[in-house]
Design a protein around this motif. Structure first.
Motif, PDB file in Angstrom:
ATOM      1  N   PHE A 288      61.121 107.076 -31.744  1.00  9.88           N
ATOM      2  CA  PHE A 288      59.908 107.865 -31.961  1.00  9.88           C
ATOM      3  C   PHE A 288      59.207 107.536 -33.276  1.00  9.88           C
ATOM      4  CE2 PHE A 288      62.369 110.150 -28.860  1.00  9.88           C
ATOM      5  CZ  PHE A 288      61.407 110.569 -27.947  1.00  9.88           C
ATOM      6  N   GLY A 289      59.948 106.925 -34.197  1.00 13.98           N
ATOM      7  CA  GLY A 289      59.316 106.540 -35.451  1.00 13.98           C
ATOM      8  C   GLY A 289      58.719 105.154 -35.425  1.00 13.98           C
ATOM      9  N   VAL A 290      59.200 104.314 -34.479  1.00 16.90           N
ATOM     10  CA  VAL A 290      58.739 102.933 -34.448  1.00 16.90           C
ATOM     11  C   VAL A 290      58.233 102.518 -33.062  1.00 16.90           C
ATOM     12  CG1 VAL A 290      59.344 100.517 -34.899  1.00 16.90           C
ATOM     13  CG2 VAL A 290      60.391 102.339 -36.266  1.00 16.90           C
ATOM     14  N   ARG A 291      59.119 102.627 -32.030  1.00 18.50           N
ATOM     15  CA  ARG A 291      58.814 102.017 -30.740  1.00 18.50           C
ATOM     16  C   ARG A 291      57.543 102.571 -30.093  1.00 18.50           C
ATOM     17  NH1 ARG A 291      63.336 103.098 -28.257  1.00 18.50           N
ATOM     18  NH2 ARG A 291      64.398 101.341 -29.250  1.00 18.50           N
ATOM     19  N   ILE A 292      57.433 103.890 -29.992  1.00 21.31           N
ATOM     20  CA  ILE A 292      56.257 104.485 -29.341  1.00 21.31           C
ATOM     21  C   ILE A 292      54.982 104.255 -30.157  1.00 21.31           C
ATOM     22  CG2 ILE A 292      55.188 106.658 -28.614  1.00 21.31           C
ATOM     23  CD1 ILE A 292      57.913 107.631 -27.744  1.00 21.31           C
ATOM     24  N   PRO A 293      54.987 104.524 -31.480  1.00 19.61           N
ATOM     25  CA  PRO A 293      53.759 104.289 -32.258  1.00 19.61           C
ATOM     26  C   PRO A 293      53.280 102.841 -32.207  1.00 19.61           C
ATOM     27  CG  PRO A 293      55.270 105.650 -33.518  1.00 19.61           C
ATOM     28  CD  PRO A 293      56.030 105.167 -32.323  1.00 19.61           C
ATOM     29  N   VAL A 294      54.204 101.884 -32.296  1.00 18.91           N
ATOM     30  CA  VAL A 294      53.801 100.474 -32.283  1.00 18.91           C
ATOM     31  C   VAL A 294      53.221 100.084 -30.931  1.00 18.91           C
ATOM     32  CG1 VAL A 294      54.657  98.097 -32.409  1.00 18.91           C
ATOM     33  CG2 VAL A 294      55.408  99.785 -34.088  1.00 18.91           C
ATOM     34  N   SER A 295      53.873 100.516 -29.837  1.00 17.57           N
ATOM     35  CA  SER A 295      53.361 100.166 -28.503  1.00 17.57           C
ATOM     36  C   SER A 295      52.001 100.818 -28.254  1.00 17.57           C
ATOM     37  CB  SER A 295      54.356 100.590 -27.422  1.00 17.57           C
ATOM     38  OG  SER A 295      54.572 101.993 -27.451  1.00 17.57           O
ATOM     39  N   TYR A 296      51.839 102.059 -28.710  1.00 13.61           N
ATOM     40  CA  TYR A 296      50.547 102.738 -28.527  1.00 13.61           C
ATOM     41  C   TYR A 296      49.449 102.038 -29.323  1.00 13.61           C
ATOM     42  CZ  TYR A 296      47.009 106.401 -28.517  1.00 13.61           C
ATOM     43  OH  TYR A 296      45.831 107.084 -28.373  1.00 13.61           O
ATOM     44  N   PHE A 297      49.786 101.643 -30.539  1.00 12.90           N
ATOM     45  CA  PHE A 297      48.810 100.955 -31.388  1.00 12.90           C
ATOM     46  C   PHE A 297      48.307  99.682 -30.715  1.00 12.90           C
ATOM     47  CE2 PHE A 297      48.052  97.601 -34.563  1.00 12.90           C
ATOM     48  CZ  PHE A 297      47.002  98.151 -35.269  1.00 12.90           C
ATOM     49  N   PHE A 298      49.219  98.879 -30.189  1.00 13.00           N
ATOM     50  CA  PHE A 298      48.808  97.616 -29.570  1.00 13.00           C
ATOM     51  C   PHE A 298      48.091  97.835 -28.242  1.00 13.00           C
ATOM     52  CE2 PHE A 298      52.147  95.517 -32.297  1.00 13.00           C
ATOM     53  CZ  PHE A 298      51.249  94.685 -32.966  1.00 13.00           C
ATOM     54  N   SER A 299      48.422  98.942 -27.541  1.00 12.46           N
ATOM     55  CA  SER A 299      47.744  99.208 -26.262  1.00 12.46           C
ATOM     56  C   SER A 299      46.282  99.578 -26.461  1.00 12.46           C
ATOM     57  CB  SER A 299      48.460 100.335 -25.508  1.00 12.46           C
ATOM     58  OG  SER A 299      48.209 101.600 -26.116  1.00 12.46           O
ATOM     59  N   LYS A 300      45.922  99.993 -27.675  1.00 11.10           N
ATOM     60  CA  LYS A 300      44.543 100.383 -27.967  1.00 11.10           C
ATOM     61  C   LYS A 300      43.745  99.252 -28.610  1.00 11.10           C
ATOM     62  CE  LYS A 300      44.976 104.480 -26.348  1.00 11.10           C
ATOM     63  NZ  LYS A 300      44.282 104.825 -25.082  1.00 11.10           N
ATOM     64  N   ALA A 301      44.343  98.068 -28.698  1.00  8.20           N
ATOM     65  CA  ALA A 301      43.630  96.928 -29.274  1.00  8.20           C
ATOM     66  C   ALA A 301      42.459  96.522 -28.390  1.00  8.20           C
ATOM     67  CB  ALA A 301      44.578  95.749 -29.458  1.00  8.20           C
ATOM     68  N   ALA A 302      41.496  95.850 -28.988  1.00  8.32           N
ATOM     69  CA  ALA A 302      40.304  95.431 -28.230  1.00  8.32           C
ATOM     70  C   ALA A 302      40.695  94.558 -27.047  1.00  8.32           C
ATOM     71  CB  ALA A 302      39.347  94.680 -29.162  1.00  8.32           C
ATOM     72  N   GLU A 303      41.615  93.630 -27.254  1.00  9.32           N
ATOM     73  CA  GLU A 303      42.148  92.805 -26.176  1.00  9.32           C
ATOM     74  C   GLU A 303      43.641  93.114 -26.038  1.00  9.32           C
ATOM     75  OE1 GLU A 303      41.303  88.703 -26.694  1.00  9.32           O
ATOM     76  OE2 GLU A 303      39.141  88.983 -26.916  1.00  9.32           O
ATOM     77  N   VAL A 304      43.967  93.916 -25.027  1.00 11.65           N
ATOM     78  CA  VAL A 304      45.343  94.370 -24.855  1.00 11.65           C
ATOM     79  C   VAL A 304      46.234  93.208 -24.417  1.00 11.65           C
ATOM     80  CG1 VAL A 304      46.874  95.960 -23.654  1.00 11.65           C
ATOM     81  CG2 VAL A 304      44.554  96.665 -24.234  1.00 11.65           C
ATOM     82  N   SER A 305      47.359  93.042 -25.102  1.00  8.98           N
ATOM     83  CA  SER A 305      48.332  92.007 -24.755  1.00  8.98           C
ATOM     84  C   SER A 305      49.690  92.659 -24.543  1.00  8.98           C
ATOM     85  CB  SER A 305      48.420  90.963 -25.875  1.00  8.98           C
ATOM     86  OG  SER A 305      49.549  90.134 -25.697  1.00  8.98           O
ATOM     87  N   LEU A 306      50.297  92.428 -23.377  1.00 10.50           N
ATOM     88  CA  LEU A 306      51.618  92.986 -23.118  1.00 10.50           C
ATOM     89  C   LEU A 306      52.666  92.369 -24.044  1.00 10.50           C
ATOM     90  CD1 LEU A 306      51.751  93.290 -19.211  1.00 10.50           C
ATOM     91  CD2 LEU A 306      51.298  95.071 -20.912  1.00 10.50           C
ATOM     92  N   PHE A 307      52.401  91.178 -24.543  1.00  8.61           N
ATOM     93  CA  PHE A 307      53.309  90.568 -25.524  1.00  8.61           C
ATOM     94  C   PHE A 307      53.358  91.424 -26.786  1.00  8.61           C
ATOM     95  CE2 PHE A 307      53.501  87.895 -29.387  1.00  8.61           C
ATOM     96  CZ  PHE A 307      54.836  87.516 -29.308  1.00  8.61           C
ATOM     97  N   HIS A 308      52.197  91.828 -27.278  1.00 11.73           N
ATOM     98  CA  HIS A 308      52.158  92.644 -28.488  1.00 11.73           C
ATOM     99  C   HIS A 308      52.767  94.030 -28.243  1.00 11.73           C
ATOM    100  CE1 HIS A 308      48.699  89.879 -29.825  1.00 11.73           C
ATOM    101  NE2 HIS A 308      49.781  89.580 -30.518  1.00 11.73           N
ATOM    102  N   VAL A 309      52.523  94.596 -27.052  1.00 12.44           N
ATOM    103  CA  VAL A 309      53.119  95.891 -26.718  1.00 12.44           C
ATOM    104  C   VAL A 309      54.644  95.786 -26.741  1.00 12.44           C
ATOM    105  CG1 VAL A 309      53.408  97.621 -24.903  1.00 12.44           C
ATOM    106  CG2 VAL A 309      51.138  96.684 -25.380  1.00 12.44           C
ATOM    107  N   SER A 310      55.170  94.672 -26.223  1.00 10.49           N
ATOM    108  CA  SER A 310      56.627  94.498 -26.149  1.00 10.49           C
ATOM    109  C   SER A 310      57.269  94.326 -27.524  1.00 10.49           C
ATOM    110  CB  SER A 310      56.976  93.293 -25.274  1.00 10.49           C
ATOM    111  OG  SER A 310      56.589  92.080 -25.892  1.00 10.49           O
ATOM    112  N   LEU A 311      56.494  93.942 -28.533  1.00  8.43           N
ATOM    113  CA  LEU A 311      57.047  93.768 -29.882  1.00  8.43           C
ATOM    114  C   LEU A 311      57.519  95.088 -30.491  1.00  8.43           C
ATOM    115  CD1 LEU A 311      54.592  91.182 -31.491  1.00  8.43           C
ATOM    116  CD2 LEU A 311      56.935  90.793 -30.701  1.00  8.43           C
ATOM    117  N   ALA A 312      57.131  96.197 -29.869  1.00 13.47           N
ATOM    118  CA  ALA A 312      57.584  97.499 -30.353  1.00 13.47           C
ATOM    119  C   ALA A 312      59.106  97.606 -30.297  1.00 13.47           C
ATOM    120  CB  ALA A 312      56.953  98.610 -29.515  1.00 13.47           C
TER     121      ALA A 312
END
Length: 456
Positions: free
Chosen positions: A396-420
């Protein structure tokens, strides 16, 4: 039947690997057990059904983690009793565990019968997959008692140093699930509901045959019907050891469900792609998961026998050998993600989405070699509360915030979401390292004080 392995004497690496390999094999079969549902549905049903099984199996996985986490209390307690050469108490622990988990499984089933539609809605399942997802979860929830039964069997035998009997139980379930999936999904075209029905019936069949096998082979500790009663003191110890593991496992799984909800909001293709990737990730993570279970049992026996130095060495051996496996798995998931994804789907877009997600996850195959052995060590020591805390921080301190942040990027990349996921693991390894060093410092201080008293 004799106790299979005594971890408290002799060499370390050989017995540890002999114990770990059947656990790896059992986890492969258990992963196949869930993957077969997605594989058959992917070949004989629509992308909506694939999304339903992917989302629904995540819910079922969360419920299973609740049970296996609580069952860790049985593994650790039995392991410590075996290390103390106190086999008379093992039967009472097993009897209490059976009654306790029967009550827990009934309560979980009752809750899921009412709450499933709300859970599926919370996960933002795509409209075209909503009904199938509800059906899958409802049917699987009806079989929670059988899930509890064969997970408890596994926890008991791992605690006494036997990893082969749980392997046989999972093998039986896997074979049954493959056959029934082909009958219900490929033959009768029951889609996601057929996959769920196959899962429940296969689990029931596995439990029945496993009990017959155990009855014929006998048990390495005293056990009879008189042991089947709820000892409040033993139940309390099981829950104190197992509840933090269960809460940590469930909350971590919820964090992955939150990621699934984030991805579901992106559409059916990303949802199906991540669903396929997560099925593959179950296989990718099975080696460190096996080491966590084996290190827990190994450390519990040695802590019970008063040999903390031997427990620490076992953890270090586990890290080294698990990392070797991680290199191979990381290579496959990073460079051959599309090839792996085609096992579960023939849709080009779904395969591409899954491969993109796997690239980020591949980093975690190296990191979890250390994290999961740390977790197994702390569980075996009875420090399950810390394992819960570091898991919650990572989720809850890292995985969810990081994945949410990348999902809101202008160009969503599942690679970046997975880096969470690897980001969370790095933070957890740091926390475990600091806590381990603090425990070692405290232990050395206590040993020094004890030595001073003895020499006076």
């Amino acid at each position: 039947m004799k106790q299979k392995i005594d971890f408290t004497q002799g060499s370390i690496l050989g017995p540890l690997m002999k114990f770990t390999l059947p656990i790896i094999a059992a986890l492969i079969l258990q992963a196949l057990y869930g993957a077969v549902d997605l594989l058959v549905v992917g070949q004989f049903a629509s992308p909506g059904a694939v999304s339903a099984v992917a989302t629904g199996s995540q819910v079922l996985h969360t419920l299973t983690l609740l049970i296996t986490g609580l069952a860790m209390g049985i593994t650790v307690l039995i392991g410590q009793q075996i290390g103390q050469k106190n086999s008379q108490d093992v039967g009472h622990t097993v009897g209490t565990g059976i009654i306790l988990f029967t009550i827990v499984s009934i309560l979980i089933t009752a809750v899921m019968m009412f709450a499933t539609p709300a859970f599926v809605r919370l996960l933002q399942a795509p409209k075209e997959a909503f009904a199938d997802t509800v059906s899958y979860v409802m049917i699987c929830s009806g079989g929670i008692l059988f899930i509890a039964a064969y997970n408890i069997l596994g926890s008991i035998f791992r605690g006494i140093g036997d990893s082969k009997t749980p392997f046989i139980a999972v093998l039986i379930a896997c074979i049954g699930n493959v056959i029934l999936d082909l009958v219900f999904v490929a033959g009768l075209h029951l889609s996601a509901a057929g996959a769920a029905l196959a899962t429940v019936l296969a689990q029931a069949f596995s439990v029945i045959l496993s009990l017959i096998l155990i009855r014929r082979r006998g048990l390495p500790f005293p056990f009879s019907r008189e042991h089947l009663k709820l000892d409040k003191a033993l139940a309390g110890r099981i829950l104190r050891l197992g509840f933090p593991c269960a809460l940590q496992d469930v909350l971590v799984s919820i964090s992955f469900l939150a990621i699934m909800a984030i991805v579901n909001s992106l559409g059916v293709i990303p949802s199906a792609g991540v669903g396929v990737a997560e099925k593959l990730c179950v296989f990718i993570m099975l080696v460190p998961s096996a080491y966590m279970q084996s290190i827990s049992a190994y450390v519990a026996q040695n802590i019970g026998a008063g040999q903390p130095h031997r427990a620490k060495r076992g953890m270090l051996y586990g890290m080294a050998t698990s990392f070797a496996f991680g290199i191979l798995l990381g290579y496959l998931s990073f460079f051959h993600g599309e090839l792996l994804a085609r096992i579960f789907s023939q849709d080009t877009q779904v395969v591409a989405a899954a491969a993109q997600y796997l690239k980020g996850y591949s980093i975690d195959t190296l990191l979890t070699a250390f994290l999961f052995c740390f977790m197994g060590y702390f569980n075996g020591c009875g420090k399950t509360g810390f394992v819960m805390i570091e898991g919650i921080i990572g989720a809850f301190g890292v995985r969810i915030p990081v994945s949410y942040f990348f999902s809101k990027a202008a160009e969503v990349s599942l690679f970046h979401v997975s880096l969470a996921t690897p980001s969370s693991t790095i933070v957890q390894i740091i926390l475990c390292s600091v806590y381990f060093l603090a425990c070692e410092k405290r232990r050395k201080k206590e040993d020094s004080i004890s030595y001073s008293h003895n020499t006076q």
